[in-house]
Scaffold this motif. Structure first.
Motif, PDB file in Angstrom:
ATOM      1  N   PHE A 145       0.658  -1.147   0.178  1.00 20.69           N
ATOM      2  CA  PHE A 145       0.081  -0.047  -0.126  1.00 20.69           C
ATOM      3  C   PHE A 145       1.073   1.119  -0.079  1.00 20.69           C
ATOM      4  O   PHE A 145       1.914   1.432   1.153  1.00 20.69           O
ATOM      5  CB  PHE A 145      -0.827   0.022   1.286  1.00 20.69           C
ATOM      6  N   VAL A 146       0.757   2.066  -1.032  1.00 18.72           N
ATOM      7  CA  VAL A 146       1.739   3.280  -1.398  1.00 18.72           C
ATOM      8  C   VAL A 146       1.929   4.012   0.117  1.00 18.72           C
ATOM      9  O   VAL A 146       2.947   4.686  -0.153  1.00 18.72           O
ATOM     10  CB  VAL A 146       1.355   3.853  -2.631  1.00 18.72           C
ATOM     11  N   GLU A 147       0.786   4.088   0.731  1.00 20.75           N
ATOM     12  CA  GLU A 147       0.778   5.149   1.673  1.00 20.75           C
ATOM     13  C   GLU A 147       1.917   4.961   2.781  1.00 20.75           C
ATOM     14  O   GLU A 147       2.443   5.995   3.529  1.00 20.75           O
ATOM     15  CB  GLU A 147      -0.680   5.505   2.472  1.00 20.75           C
ATOM     16  N   TYR A 148       2.148   3.596   2.895  1.00 14.79           N
ATOM     17  CA  TYR A 148       3.270   3.140   3.936  1.00 14.79           C
ATOM     18  C   TYR A 148       4.414   4.265   3.840  1.00 14.79           C
ATOM     19  O   TYR A 148       5.276   4.557   4.896  1.00 14.79           O
ATOM     20  CB  TYR A 148       3.673   1.939   3.792  1.00 14.79           C
ATOM     21  N   GLY A 149       5.092   4.446   2.681  1.00 12.27           N
ATOM     22  CA  GLY A 149       6.133   5.424   2.307  1.00 12.27           C
ATOM     23  C   GLY A 149       6.143   6.719   2.905  1.00 12.27           C
ATOM     24  O   GLY A 149       6.866   7.361   3.807  1.00 12.27           O
ATOM     25  N   ASN A 150       4.752   7.073   2.858  1.00  8.44           N
ATOM     26  CA  ASN A 150       4.387   8.436   3.246  1.00  8.44           C
ATOM     27  C   ASN A 150       4.262   8.362   4.846  1.00  8.44           C
ATOM     28  O   ASN A 150       4.883   9.448   5.336  1.00  8.44           O
ATOM     29  CB  ASN A 150       3.194   9.201   2.714  1.00  8.44           C
ATOM     30  N   TYR A 151       3.812   7.321   5.113  1.00 15.12           N
ATOM     31  CA  TYR A 151       3.686   7.485   6.664  1.00 15.12           C
ATOM     32  C   TYR A 151       5.079   7.287   7.718  1.00 15.12           C
ATOM     33  O   TYR A 151       5.267   8.188   8.640  1.00 15.12           O
ATOM     34  CB  TYR A 151       3.012   6.159   7.258  1.00 15.12           C
ATOM     35  N   VAL A 152       5.912   6.368   6.714  1.00 12.19           N
ATOM     36  CA  VAL A 152       7.296   6.204   7.453  1.00 12.19           C
ATOM     37  C   VAL A 152       7.921   7.587   7.446  1.00 12.19           C
ATOM     38  O   VAL A 152       8.544   7.895   8.330  1.00 12.19           O
ATOM     39  CB  VAL A 152       7.899   5.237   6.750  1.00 12.19           C
ATOM     40  N   SER A 153       7.968   8.447   6.294  1.00  8.19           N
ATOM     41  CA  SER A 153       8.697   9.681   6.009  1.00  8.19           C
ATOM     42  C   SER A 153       7.890  10.432   6.924  1.00  8.19           C
ATOM     43  O   SER A 153       8.684  11.531   7.434  1.00  8.19           O
ATOM     44  CB  SER A 153       8.281   9.911   4.490  1.00  8.19           C
ATOM     45  N   ASN A 154       6.620  10.691   7.343  1.00  6.40           N
ATOM     46  CA  ASN A 154       5.925  11.463   8.390  1.00  6.40           C
ATOM     47  C   ASN A 154       7.120  11.579   9.682  1.00  6.40           C
ATOM     48  O   ASN A 154       7.110  12.624  10.159  1.00  6.40           O
ATOM     49  CB  ASN A 154       4.865  10.879   8.985  1.00  6.40           C
ATOM     50  N   TYR A 155       7.761  10.397   9.893  1.00  7.68           N
ATOM     51  CA  TYR A 155       8.629  10.387  11.246  1.00  7.68           C
ATOM     52  C   TYR A 155      10.063  10.290  10.772  1.00  7.68           C
ATOM     53  O   TYR A 155      10.671   9.784  11.663  1.00  7.68           O
ATOM     54  CB  TYR A 155       8.110   9.132  12.103  1.00  7.68           C
ATOM     55  N   ASP A 156      10.299  10.697   9.476  1.00  3.58           N
ATOM     56  CA  ASP A 156      11.722  10.742   9.123  1.00  3.58           C
ATOM     57  C   ASP A 156      12.353   9.432   9.038  1.00  3.58           C
ATOM     58  O   ASP A 156      13.756   8.997   9.519  1.00  3.58           O
ATOM     59  CB  ASP A 156      12.422  11.730   9.830  1.00  3.58           C
ATOM     60  N   GLY A 157      11.524   8.499   9.124  1.00  2.00           N
ATOM     61  CA  GLY A 157      12.183   6.965   8.984  1.00  2.00           C
ATOM     62  C   GLY A 157      12.362   6.846   7.515  1.00  2.00           C
ATOM     63  O   GLY A 157      12.165   7.359   6.496  1.00  2.00           O
ATOM     64  N   GLY A 158      13.151   5.668   7.528  1.00  5.64           N
ATOM     65  CA  GLY A 158      13.591   5.285   5.889  1.00  5.64           C
ATOM     66  C   GLY A 158      12.858   3.920   5.542  1.00  5.64           C
ATOM     67  O   GLY A 158      12.631   3.085   6.530  1.00  5.64           O
ATOM     68  N   LEU A 159      12.422   3.695   4.371  1.00  9.98           N
ATOM     69  CA  LEU A 159      11.526   2.508   4.143  1.00  9.98           C
ATOM     70  C   LEU A 159      12.575   1.349   3.561  1.00  9.98           C
ATOM     71  O   LEU A 159      13.307   1.578   2.527  1.00  9.98           O
ATOM     72  CB  LEU A 159      10.451   2.954   3.055  1.00  9.98           C
ATOM     73  N   ILE A 160      12.612   0.320   3.920  1.00  8.75           N
ATOM     74  CA  ILE A 160      13.103  -0.937   3.124  1.00  8.75           C
ATOM     75  C   ILE A 160      12.401  -1.657   2.518  1.00  8.75           C
ATOM     76  O   ILE A 160      11.206  -2.214   3.057  1.00  8.75           O
ATOM     77  CB  ILE A 160      13.805  -1.907   4.204  1.00  8.75           C
ATOM     78  N   VAL A 161      12.269  -1.633   1.335  1.00 11.13           N
ATOM     79  CA  VAL A 161      11.279  -2.227   0.459  1.00 11.13           C
ATOM     80  C   VAL A 161      11.998  -3.869  -0.071  1.00 11.13           C
ATOM     81  O   VAL A 161      12.904  -3.768  -0.664  1.00 11.13           O
ATOM     82  CB  VAL A 161      10.948  -1.692  -0.968  1.00 11.13           C
ATOM     83  N   ILE A 162      11.182  -4.860   0.203  1.00  7.19           N
ATOM     84  CA  ILE A 162      11.622  -6.070  -0.150  1.00  7.19           C
ATOM     85  C   ILE A 162      10.945  -6.674  -1.291  1.00  7.19           C
ATOM     86  O   ILE A 162       9.670  -6.549  -1.146  1.00  7.19           O
ATOM     87  CB  ILE A 162      11.388  -7.112   1.081  1.00  7.19           C
ATOM     88  N   PRO A 163      11.457  -7.013  -2.287  1.00 16.10           N
ATOM     89  CA  PRO A 163      10.828  -7.207  -3.659  1.00 16.10           C
ATOM     90  C   PRO A 163      10.254  -8.587  -3.395  1.00 16.10           C
ATOM     91  O   PRO A 163      10.710  -9.202  -2.892  1.00 16.10           O
ATOM     92  CB  PRO A 163      12.028  -7.487  -4.760  1.00 16.10           C
ATOM     93  N   PRO A 164       8.807  -8.737  -4.527  1.00 18.70           N
ATOM     94  CA  PRO A 164       8.424 -10.236  -4.229  1.00 18.70           C
ATOM     95  C   PRO A 164       9.488 -11.375  -4.575  1.00 18.70           C
ATOM     96  O   PRO A 164       9.950 -11.133  -5.541  1.00 18.70           O
ATOM     97  CB  PRO A 164       7.267  -9.842  -5.390  1.00 18.70           C
ATOM     98  N   GLY A 165       9.379 -12.428  -3.730  1.00 15.47           N
ATOM     99  CA  GLY A 165      10.280 -13.325  -3.982  1.00 15.47           C
ATOM    100  C   GLY A 165       9.612 -14.504  -4.651  1.00 15.47           C
ATOM    101  O   GLY A 165      10.371 -15.253  -5.360  1.00 15.47           O
ATOM    102  N   SER A 166       8.373 -14.591  -4.660  1.00 12.01           N
ATOM    103  CA  SER A 166       7.801 -15.867  -5.306  1.00 12.01           C
ATOM    104  C   SER A 166       6.410 -15.436  -5.923  1.00 12.01           C
ATOM    105  O   SER A 166       5.973 -14.402  -5.609  1.00 12.01           O
ATOM    106  CB  SER A 166       7.468 -16.808  -4.040  1.00 12.01           C
ATOM    107  N   PRO A 167       6.146 -16.300  -6.871  1.00 12.38           N
ATOM    108  CA  PRO A 167       5.225 -16.084  -7.709  1.00 12.38           C
ATOM    109  C   PRO A 167       3.737 -15.904  -6.947  1.00 12.38           C
ATOM    110  O   PRO A 167       2.485 -15.375  -7.263  1.00 12.38           O
ATOM    111  CB  PRO A 167       4.832 -17.012  -8.895  1.00 12.38           C
ATOM    112  N   ASP A 168       3.659 -16.501  -5.920  1.00 14.31           N
ATOM    113  CA  ASP A 168       2.351 -16.564  -4.937  1.00 14.31           C
ATOM    114  C   ASP A 168       2.209 -15.346  -4.245  1.00 14.31           C
ATOM    115  O   ASP A 168       1.421 -15.177  -3.316  1.00 14.31           O
ATOM    116  CB  ASP A 168       2.246 -17.848  -4.320  1.00 14.31           C
ATOM    117  N   PHE A 169       3.208 -14.518  -4.083  1.00 19.05           N
ATOM    118  CA  PHE A 169       3.217 -13.401  -3.396  1.00 19.05           C
ATOM    119  C   PHE A 169       3.185 -13.683  -1.569  1.00 19.05           C
ATOM    120  O   PHE A 169       2.771 -12.455  -0.975  1.00 19.05           O
ATOM    121  CB  PHE A 169       2.376 -12.283  -3.854  1.00 19.05           C
ATOM    122  N   GLN A 170       3.535 -14.786  -1.326  1.00 15.92           N
ATOM    123  CA  GLN A 170       3.789 -14.787   0.036  1.00 15.92           C
ATOM    124  C   GLN A 170       5.043 -14.127   0.396  1.00 15.92           C
ATOM    125  O   GLN A 170       6.014 -13.704  -0.335  1.00 15.92           O
ATOM    126  CB  GLN A 170       3.826 -16.305   0.494  1.00 15.92           C
TER     127      GLN A 170
END
Ligand code: PLP
Length: 398
Positions: free
Chosen positions: A131-156
């Motif tokens: 959900f794209v807002e996570y980046g905005n919410y984390v940035s509200n508190y000057d945090g950094g976002l670590i994005v983990i790319p999807p690893g498997s076709p089932d999106f677990q």
């Protein structure tokens, strides 16, 4: 002059605004019934009758001062106790009223949780697509976002990828199941593996890593699928819940944050979260809706209607040759963009008056999201356009 953070947001916001305006333009040109707007996750079904009944009963029964006045920032004590009891009855947990903070929806809960936990420079890990807002919410508190790319076709979510991605600065991981945009439910196995990975990392770093579970779609699970309740599998867990989708009340801004009683610093987290609710300017969650939600804890939206949409859309699209996972929960379908370019495909769809959100908006290119919280007739009428779109992309009927 506005701040540099807001300048950036006004620039990226124009993409969403452009889609909204395009929908309005298409509706004016072709008629609303000929435009198939699958872009927004706004529930189209009305709240259950019990919500209206609860509101009118409350207005009749209580003195107005008790309904509409200020209350403790964390919410009405009786409402918090009722939420705790219903969680304990449903999941065998041991929440007390003191672990529940009433919030302005899940979005409010996420902001309260992040405000409570983050120091500037702290990291928050998320799994793409997210959900794209996570980046905005984390940035509200000057945090950094670590994005983990999807690893498997089932999106677990991949616990190995998470373990490799977290660092001593990682304070939290945000997960969302049933998931927006994939419709996938994170399995018990996935949650257990995430929990073990986080246990190992927090032991290695000597500091807690909190798992924040964003659960506005928890009740929207099909075919009796189980949505694992995270505090049962991981101690340092917080749950952000909302009635936006489960009772079709997104405009009413009502939800709660539940802090696991077993979490490190659970007491001080709850105390700080109540203060965060105040200093973020929410002050408290909407009072009438707190009281109404407490009376509707056993109520659910009409999942059968979403299920009918799910089946109609999935059946229609797969027979046209589109590749899409059968959603297990929420009301989104995640479809592979033929040709691989999600933005081009979404813009091709628009030529048939079909509005979709490109996966790039969820940090996962190559897919599009279809929000099927619409009238079933919209899905049925859209199939002609989807058929022409499939033909243009050389898909084969099945
Ligand atoms: N989290 C996810 C994954 C969502 O999809 C949404 C809304 O669409 C929210 C949070 C915000 O929900 P709420 O209306 O409860 O703030």
């Amino acid at each position: 002059m506005i701040s540099s953070k807001m300048t950036k947001l006004t620039q990226t916001n124009s993409v969403i605004r452009a889609m909204f305006e395009e929908g309005m333009r298409l509706a004016a040109e072709y008629g609303r019934e000929n435009v198939f707007d699958f872009s927004l996750g706004n529930p189209n079904f009305p709240p259950p009758d019990a919500v209206g009944t609860a509101i009118t009963d409350i207005l009749r029964e209580y003195p107005p001062g008790e309904i509409h006045g200020y209350m403790p920032n964390a919410g009405f004590p009786a409402v918090r106790a009722a939420v705790a009891e219903s969680l304990n009855a449903g999941y065998g947990t041991s929440f007390g009223a003191e672990h529940i903070i009433m919030t302005s929806g899940a979005a409010g809960g996420l902001n309260v949780a992040l405000k409570t936990l983050l120091d500037p420079g702290d990291e928050v890990a998320v799994f793409a697509p997210y959900f794209v807002e996570y980046g905005n919410y984390v940035s509200n508190y000057d945090g950094g976002l670590i994005v983990i790319p999807p690893g498997s076709p089932d999106f677990q979510p991949s616990a190995d990828a998470l373990e490799a991605a977290v660092t001593p600065r990682t304070k939290a991981v945000v997960i969302n199941s049933p998931n927006n945009p994939t419709g996938i439910i994170y399995s018990k196995e996935s949650i257990k593996r995430l929990a073990s990975a986080l246990e190992r990392r927090q032991k290695a770093y000597g500091a807690p890593i909190y798992l924040i579970s964003d659960e506005p779609y928890r009740e929207l699970a099909y075919d009796g699928a189980e949505v694992p309740f995270v505090t049962r599998y991981y101690r340092n867990a917080l749950v952000c819940y909302s009635w936006s989708k489960s009772l079709s009340l997104p405009g009413e801004r009502i939800g709660y944050l539940a802090i696991s009683p077993e979490a490190d610093d659970a007491g001080i987290i709850a105390e700080a979260a109540a203060i965060a609710t105040r200093v973020l300017g929410f002050v408290n969650a909407p009072s009438l809706m707190q009281l109404a939600a407490a009376r509707c804890l056993g109520e659910k939206t009409d999942i059968a209607a979403y299920d009918a949409n799910r089946r109609a859309l999935h059946g229609g699209l797969t027979s046209l040759g589109f590749e899409c996972a059968f959603p297990e929960g929420a009301f989104y379908m995640w479809v592979r963009a033929p040709g691989g370019d999600d933005r081009t495909f979404a813009s091709d769809a628009k030529k048939h008056n079909i509005l979709l959100v490109p996966g790039t908006s969820f940090a996962c290119p190559g897919y599009v999201r279809i929000a099927y919280c619409v009238e079933k007739s919209t899905i049925e009428r859209s199939m002609g356009g989807f058929a022409r779109l499939a033909a243009e992309h050389g898909l084969k009927w099945k």
